[in-house]
Design a protein around this motif. Structure first.
Motif, PDB file in Angstrom:
ATOM      1  N   PHE A  11       0.841  -1.208   0.000  1.00  0.00           N
ATOM      2  CA  PHE A  11       0.000   0.000   0.000  1.00  0.00           C
ATOM      3  C   PHE A  11       0.874   1.254   0.000  1.00  0.00           C
ATOM      4  O   PHE A  11       0.658   2.182  -0.789  1.00  0.00           O
ATOM      5  CB  PHE A  11      -0.919  -0.007   1.236  1.00  0.00           C
ATOM      6  CG  PHE A  11      -1.527   1.341   1.498  1.00  0.00           C
ATOM      7  CD1 PHE A  11      -2.652   1.773   0.795  1.00  0.00           C
ATOM      8  CD2 PHE A  11      -0.942   2.222   2.422  1.00  0.00           C
ATOM      9  CE1 PHE A  11      -3.183   3.047   1.012  1.00  0.00           C
ATOM     10  CE2 PHE A  11      -1.461   3.485   2.640  1.00  0.00           C
ATOM     11  CZ  PHE A  11      -2.590   3.905   1.931  1.00  0.00           C
ATOM     12  N   VAL A  12       1.872   1.260   0.891  1.00  0.00           N
ATOM     13  CA  VAL A  12       2.712   2.462   1.030  1.00  0.00           C
ATOM     14  C   VAL A  12       3.494   2.710  -0.264  1.00  0.00           C
ATOM     15  O   VAL A  12       3.605   3.850  -0.718  1.00  0.00           O
ATOM     16  CB  VAL A  12       3.668   2.321   2.247  1.00  0.00           C
ATOM     17  CG1 VAL A  12       4.674   3.469   2.297  1.00  0.00           C
ATOM     18  CG2 VAL A  12       2.858   2.272   3.535  1.00  0.00           C
ATOM     19  N   ARG A  13       4.004   1.628  -0.858  1.00  0.00           N
ATOM     20  CA  ARG A  13       4.767   1.783  -2.120  1.00  0.00           C
ATOM     21  C   ARG A  13       3.898   2.439  -3.197  1.00  0.00           C
ATOM     22  O   ARG A  13       4.351   3.304  -3.933  1.00  0.00           O
ATOM     23  CB  ARG A  13       5.226   0.409  -2.623  1.00  0.00           C
ATOM     24  CG  ARG A  13       6.587  -0.020  -2.061  1.00  0.00           C
ATOM     25  CD  ARG A  13       7.209  -1.142  -2.868  1.00  0.00           C
ATOM     26  NE  ARG A  13       6.347  -2.308  -2.965  1.00  0.00           N
ATOM     27  CZ  ARG A  13       6.297  -3.307  -2.073  1.00  0.00           C
ATOM     28  NH1 ARG A  13       7.096  -3.277  -1.026  1.00  0.00           N
ATOM     29  NH2 ARG A  13       5.474  -4.321  -2.228  1.00  0.00           N
ATOM     30  N   LYS A  14       2.624   2.047  -3.242  1.00  0.00           N
ATOM     31  CA  LYS A  14       1.741   2.561  -4.287  1.00  0.00           C
ATOM     32  C   LYS A  14       1.254   3.980  -3.947  1.00  0.00           C
ATOM     33  O   LYS A  14       1.316   4.894  -4.777  1.00  0.00           O
ATOM     34  CB  LYS A  14       0.546   1.607  -4.395  1.00  0.00           C
ATOM     35  CG  LYS A  14      -0.220   1.745  -5.664  1.00  0.00           C
ATOM     36  CD  LYS A  14      -1.136   0.558  -5.865  1.00  0.00           C
ATOM     37  CE  LYS A  14      -2.192   0.923  -6.908  1.00  0.00           C
ATOM     38  NZ  LYS A  14      -3.344   0.079  -6.844  1.00  0.00           N
ATOM     39  N   THR A  46      -5.251   4.033   7.350  1.00  0.00           N
ATOM     40  CA  THR A  46      -4.938   4.743   6.091  1.00  0.00           C
ATOM     41  C   THR A  46      -6.029   5.751   5.725  1.00  0.00           C
ATOM     42  O   THR A  46      -5.770   6.712   5.010  1.00  0.00           O
ATOM     43  CB  THR A  46      -4.759   3.751   4.916  1.00  0.00           C
ATOM     44  OG1 THR A  46      -5.980   3.033   4.737  1.00  0.00           O
ATOM     45  CG2 THR A  46      -3.624   2.792   5.160  1.00  0.00           C
ATOM     46  N   GLU A  47      -7.246   5.516   6.243  1.00  0.00           N
ATOM     47  CA  GLU A  47      -8.356   6.435   5.900  1.00  0.00           C
ATOM     48  C   GLU A  47      -8.045   7.868   6.296  1.00  0.00           C
ATOM     49  O   GLU A  47      -8.505   8.809   5.672  1.00  0.00           O
ATOM     50  CB  GLU A  47      -9.651   5.984   6.604  1.00  0.00           C
ATOM     51  CG  GLU A  47     -10.279   4.765   5.942  1.00  0.00           C
ATOM     52  CD  GLU A  47     -11.389   4.158   6.790  1.00  0.00           C
ATOM     53  OE1 GLU A  47     -11.761   4.755   7.830  1.00  0.00           O
ATOM     54  OE2 GLU A  47     -11.869   3.070   6.414  1.00  0.00           O
ATOM     55  N   SER A  48      -7.269   8.032   7.391  1.00  0.00           N
ATOM     56  CA  SER A  48      -7.019   9.404   7.857  1.00  0.00           C
ATOM     57  C   SER A  48      -5.602   9.893   7.524  1.00  0.00           C
ATOM     58  O   SER A  48      -5.139  10.887   8.066  1.00  0.00           O
ATOM     59  CB  SER A  48      -7.275   9.484   9.361  1.00  0.00           C
ATOM     60  OG  SER A  48      -6.572   8.451  10.000  1.00  0.00           O
ATOM     61  N   LEU A  49      -4.902   9.159   6.662  1.00  0.00           N
ATOM     62  CA  LEU A  49      -3.529   9.573   6.303  1.00  0.00           C
ATOM     63  C   LEU A  49      -3.549  10.848   5.449  1.00  0.00           C
ATOM     64  O   LEU A  49      -4.452  11.015   4.618  1.00  0.00           O
ATOM     65  CB  LEU A  49      -2.880   8.470   5.464  1.00  0.00           C
ATOM     66  CG  LEU A  49      -2.204   7.324   6.184  1.00  0.00           C
ATOM     67  CD1 LEU A  49      -1.682   6.326   5.151  1.00  0.00           C
ATOM     68  CD2 LEU A  49      -1.071   7.813   7.062  1.00  0.00           C
TER      69      LEU A  49
END
Ligand code: SF4
Length: 435
Positions: A11-14, A46-49
């Motif tokens: 996820f982070v890579r994308k 991740t919703e609040s990133l």
């Protein structure tokens, strides 16, 4: 809840594709730790990133504030360690069932094959396959052993002739308070599974190693030619295998003649049958590492319950030994105060202060490498959900103000029962004071 760290990293890579690998690594670790600590799926975090293309520093600030609220306390000068996160489900330790100590293989070095100790161990394990080897060193060669080997360590026992490092100074860091202790290298490996155990990181061996030449340890002590405080607890539990090795009566018989030397047997077992079968010696100190029963159940897998450790301490005192206690590691959590105060009270209800030779205190700490191992072997732990920062010696520790608070509280509870019992800090920085 086992968290899939590969999904987090993908996820982070994308999502943050415009950031470098190291920055992505830090974000992945923080996402993992927040999800674990808050017991939610990482997608909820991740919703609040902050959305791309937000600058890295802003994303990190957001995540750090959520994971490490202590960082907001001004002037602490502390930092967490944000190394790569990778959980391999194959490395998880099964702690559902207490394993029997029943090795599949007994490897016995030639030079100790006919010793009394080797005979004793063979008799104890009639079903084990016995293999005679030249030396342990030659048998294992240059192989490196990993976590999967560590998880299977009880399958192989090695009986060896130990011939170096009999007694060595406690490996405290030079920046820590020196405790004046010598460690005795009488065995390596432990049958228990404390989630925080340093041996998981330290031991590079496919099994349990037990020296069969205890008389050489005694000779090495005579050669030292001075009185010391020592104990055989650096790489093993001093009593967990005692019914198999038969070490303790020999240790008592030998050190009885050196009353100014203190020999400590440190354990989380209640395996004191052999020890109490001989008259105690006041300079042989039997000690227990203690934690509230709730912690014993949660993280000190397969060890004796608290009540049994204290009952064993009472039996040792009745046999003429002095005892010691190590409140180490003290574990910090919501409600720790009531549990640890009750623990100190229970300890002194079991044993009078006059029979307590010393007490040590140490807050939970670990190297970053050990933290990785704990995450893999005990993915359901809650130990790591507290805040740990890089300490004076590179180990991860609770913030200094938390440690001072723990130590002062513990000391005040101990002092209610034993005004003169020596209390010292284990592996703490030199500036730390108890009272
Ligand atoms: S009893 Fe000590 S040596 Fe054994 S697993 Fe626990 S911490 Fe490690």
């Amino acid at each position: 809840m086992t968290i899939n760290t590969e999904h987090i990293k993908a996820f982070v890579r994308k999502y943050y594709h415009y950031l470098g690998i190291n920055k992505q690594q830090e974000i992945s670790r923080l996402l993992f730790e927040i999800a674990k600590r808050e017991r939610i799926d990482y997608t909820k975090v991740t919703e609040s990133l902050p959305k791309p293309p937000t600058r890295f520093s802003k994303i990190k600030d957001y995540l750090l504030e959520r994971r490490y609220p202590s960082l907001a306390v001004a002037g602490q000068g502390i930092r967490p360690a944000l190394f790569d996160v990778a959980i391999d489900p194959k490395l998880k330790m099964d702690v559902a069932l207490k394993p029997q100590i029943q090795p599949k293989n007994l490897f016995i070095e030639d030079s100790v094959f006919h010793t009394e100790m080797a005979n004793r161990v063979r008799t104890h394990f009639p079903e084990s396959t016995v293999e005679r080897i030249k030396t342990y060193k030659e048998h294992v060669g240059k192989r490196r052993f990993g976590i999967e080997d560590y998880n299977r360590r009880l399958e192989n026992f090695y009986l060896v002739r130990e011939d170096y490092d009999f007694f060595k100074k406690c490996p405290c860091s030079s920046k820590s308070v020196f405790c004046g202790y010598f460690v005795v290298n009488l065995g390596s490996g432990c049958p228990y599974e404390c989630s925080y155990c340093v041996l998981q990181d330290y031991i590079n061996s496919p099994g349990i190693i037990l020296p069969a030449n205890i008389e050489d340890f005694f000779a090495a002590f005579r050669n030292l030619g001075r009185n010391i405080r020592c104990g055989s607890c650096e790489l093993t539990d001093s009593l967990a295998f005692d019914h198999i090795t038969g070490y303790s009566p020999q240790i008592v018989a030998f050190f009885r003649s050196y009353p100014k030397t203190m020999y400590e047997l440190k354990t989380k077992s209640d395996n004191v049958g052999l020890l109490t079968s001989v008259p105690g010696a006041r300079n042989v100190i039997v000690s227990w590492s203690l934690n509230p029963q709730k912690i014993v159940e949660a993280v000190e897998h397969f060890t004796a319950p608290l009540a049994q450790r204290l009952a064993a301490a009472q039996r040792c005192v009745a046999s003429g030994y002095r005892v010691a206690f190590h409140f180490d590691p003290v574990i910090y959590y919501q409600g720790w105060e009531a549990d640890y105060e009750a623990l100190v009270d229970m300890t002194f209800q079991a044993v009078d202060a006059e029979n307590v030779a010393w007490i040590s205190l140490g807050a939970l700490r670990m190297t970053p490498r050990l933290k990785k191992i704990i995450e893999n072997r005990f993915p359901d732990n809650t130990l790591l959900d507290e805040e740990f920062f890089v300490g004076h010696d590179g180990k991860l520790r609770y913030p200094k103000d938390v440690r001072i608070f723990l130590y002062k509280k513990m000391t005040s509870w101990i002092r209610r029962h034993g005004k003169d019992v020596p209390v010292y800090l284990c592996m703490e920085e030199k500036s730390m004071r108890l009272e």
